[in-house]
Design a protein around this motif. Structure first.
Motif, PDB file in Angstrom:
ATOM      1  N   PHE A 302       0.861  -1.231  -0.095  1.00  0.00           N
ATOM      2  CA  PHE A 302      -0.142  -0.002  -0.031  1.00  0.00           C
ATOM      3  C   PHE A 302       0.907   1.301  -0.218  1.00  0.00           C
ATOM      4  N   VAL A 303       1.696   1.217   0.856  1.00  0.00           N
ATOM      5  CA  VAL A 303       2.630   2.730   0.927  1.00  0.00           C
ATOM      6  C   VAL A 303       3.378   2.771  -0.103  1.00  0.00           C
ATOM      7  N   ARG A 304       4.008   1.572  -0.653  1.00  0.00           N
ATOM      8  CA  ARG A 304       4.918   1.827  -2.053  1.00  0.00           C
ATOM      9  C   ARG A 304       3.868   2.106  -3.351  1.00  0.00           C
ATOM     10  N   ALA A 305       2.672   1.839  -3.305  1.00  0.00           N
ATOM     11  CA  ALA A 305       1.908   1.995  -4.439  1.00  0.00           C
ATOM     12  C   ALA A 305       1.525   3.621  -4.216  1.00  0.00           C
ATOM     13  N   VAL A 306       1.037   4.050  -3.094  1.00  0.00           N
ATOM     14  CA  VAL A 306       0.896   5.421  -2.963  1.00  0.00           C
ATOM     15  C   VAL A 306       1.771   6.433  -3.117  1.00  0.00           C
ATOM     16  N   VAL A 307       3.170   5.979  -2.671  1.00  0.00           N
ATOM     17  CA  VAL A 307       4.093   6.886  -3.038  1.00  0.00           C
ATOM     18  C   VAL A 307       4.673   7.074  -4.184  1.00  0.00           C
ATOM     19  N   ASP A 308       4.472   5.866  -5.013  1.00  0.00           N
ATOM     20  CA  ASP A 308       4.949   5.891  -6.335  1.00  0.00           C
ATOM     21  C   ASP A 308       3.946   6.757  -7.244  1.00  0.00           C
ATOM     22  N   LYS A 309       2.859   6.731  -6.765  1.00  0.00           N
ATOM     23  CA  LYS A 309       1.801   7.580  -7.383  1.00  0.00           C
ATOM     24  C   LYS A 309       1.792   8.973  -7.192  1.00  0.00           C
ATOM     25  N   VAL A 310       1.797   9.487  -5.857  1.00  0.00           N
ATOM     26  CA  VAL A 310       1.731  10.666  -5.530  1.00  0.00           C
ATOM     27  C   VAL A 310       2.878  11.570  -4.838  1.00  0.00           C
TER      28      VAL A 310
END
Length: 344
Positions: A302-310
């Motif tokens: 979850f953290v990686r997906a959000v950080v990668d996106k925003v």
């Protein structure tokens, strides 16, 4: 500790006896390990701040390097804090037990808690205790760190800093985000309010016995949770997945720049997380440790997906308040969290 329904000191004694002393080390090696863990925690504070943008200031929560009995004592104190509302509810409903029943019951419960903590105490490397007054404390379990670094055959200095990075991230989370402690405590109090003591006694332990005989793959929480409780547990699971996954992302993000052998450590440690032997796997399942492993994995994704996106700065909106925390469902659907919190 307002009730005599649990012999807390007996729980500490039994748990400590089951835990064992840990690996043999000389006095000099023990002192060096303690010093290195303290220094690793202090070094990690700036690493966590620079990577995450979370500033914990003076960090009022202390770091304690402990042995297994001290970890057990700390967790008995935590259990007493969390279980007291449930015990008070049981006494209010049924009245205080008679002296014989109280004496026997308090020892039986102490044996159950002591057995649980005795098992766990040889496996935990570190833990942030958010419920210790006034602002929590970080516990690093020195004998277990030494045991695991030997078991994995990794560089001790590198491994100790790697452990400290993960655990120090938790200390920063709770000190830089001071409302988190009260939020979790309120969730546990809400869970206590839903407990039906007689149902737990009449039904929960029967189902636990069936699980131990191999008839169920559920954890203790699954066996004893009502629908209302599971709603609260789902919220807590979302929070814990965030906290554990965030710490794993930090240790993997910072590690390569400060820990030369981090790649080998991660591979060997992940293999260890799977558990060894049939009994160990059974106990892990019953105690909810399999779910704990999922928290690391799913929360980190979850953290990686959000950080990668925003980016990290926008991800940090998650710490703005309880309403911004991801639900259990959003942990598996980062886009839904982004839509709700950042684009809503």
């Amino acid at each position: 500790m307002t009730s005599n329904m649990v012999d807390w000191q007996l729980a500490v004694s039994l748990g400590s006896r089951l835990a064992g002393a840990g690996p043999e080390v000389s006095a000099g090696e023990a002192a060096a390990t303690v010093a290195e863990l303290r220094e690793g925690a202090n070094r990690s504070t700036s690493y966590v701040r620079d990577f995450t943008g979370l500033d914990a200031g003076a960090l009022s929560a202390p770091v304690l390097v402990v042995d297994r009995p001290a970890w057990i004592q700390a967790n008995v104190d935590g259990f007493a804090t969390l279980l007291t509302p449930i015990i008070d509810k049981l006494e209010a409903k049924k009245g205080p037990p008679g002296p014989v029943t109280q004496a026997i019951g308090s020892r039986i419960t102490a044996a159950e808690i002591g057995g649980l903590l005795g098992f766990m105490s040889s496996r935990v490397l570190g833990q942030f205790d958010p419920f210790h007054e006034p602002s929590g404390r970080l516990l690093l379990v020195a004998p277990n760190v030494v045991h695991v670094e030997r078991e994995l055959d990794v560089d001790p200095t590198d491994f100790r800093l790697w452990v400290c990075l993960h655990e120090e991230t938790h200390r920063v989370q709770f000190t830089a985000v001071p409302w988190m402690r009260d939020h979790l405590f309120s969730e546990f109090n809400a869970l206590a309010d839903t407990v039906e003591p007689q149902r737990l006694l009449d039904d929960g332990f029967k189902r636990l016995s069936e699980a131990l005989k191999g008839g169920s793959s559920a954890s203790l929480l699954d066996l004893m949770g009502s629908p209302e409780q599971k709603e609260i547990v789902d919220r807590v699971t979302g929070v814990m997945s965030l906290l554990e996954g965030h710490a794993d992302v930090v240790m993997d993000g910072v590690g390569p720049s400060v820990i030369p052998s981090v790649a080998a450590i991660r591979v060997r440690f992940d293999e260890r997380r799977k558990g060894v032997g049939t009994l160990d796997r059974l106990l892990r399942r019953l105690l909810g440790l399999e779910a704990k492993m999922a928290q690391y994995r799913d929360g980190a994704a979850f953290v990686r997906a959000v950080v990668d996106k925003v980016g990290m700065a926008d991800f940090n909106a998650v710490w703005a308040g309880p309403d911004n925390l991801p639900s259990k469902a959003e942990i598996s659907d980062p886009a839904a969290w982004i839509s709700r919190v950042l684009q809503g």
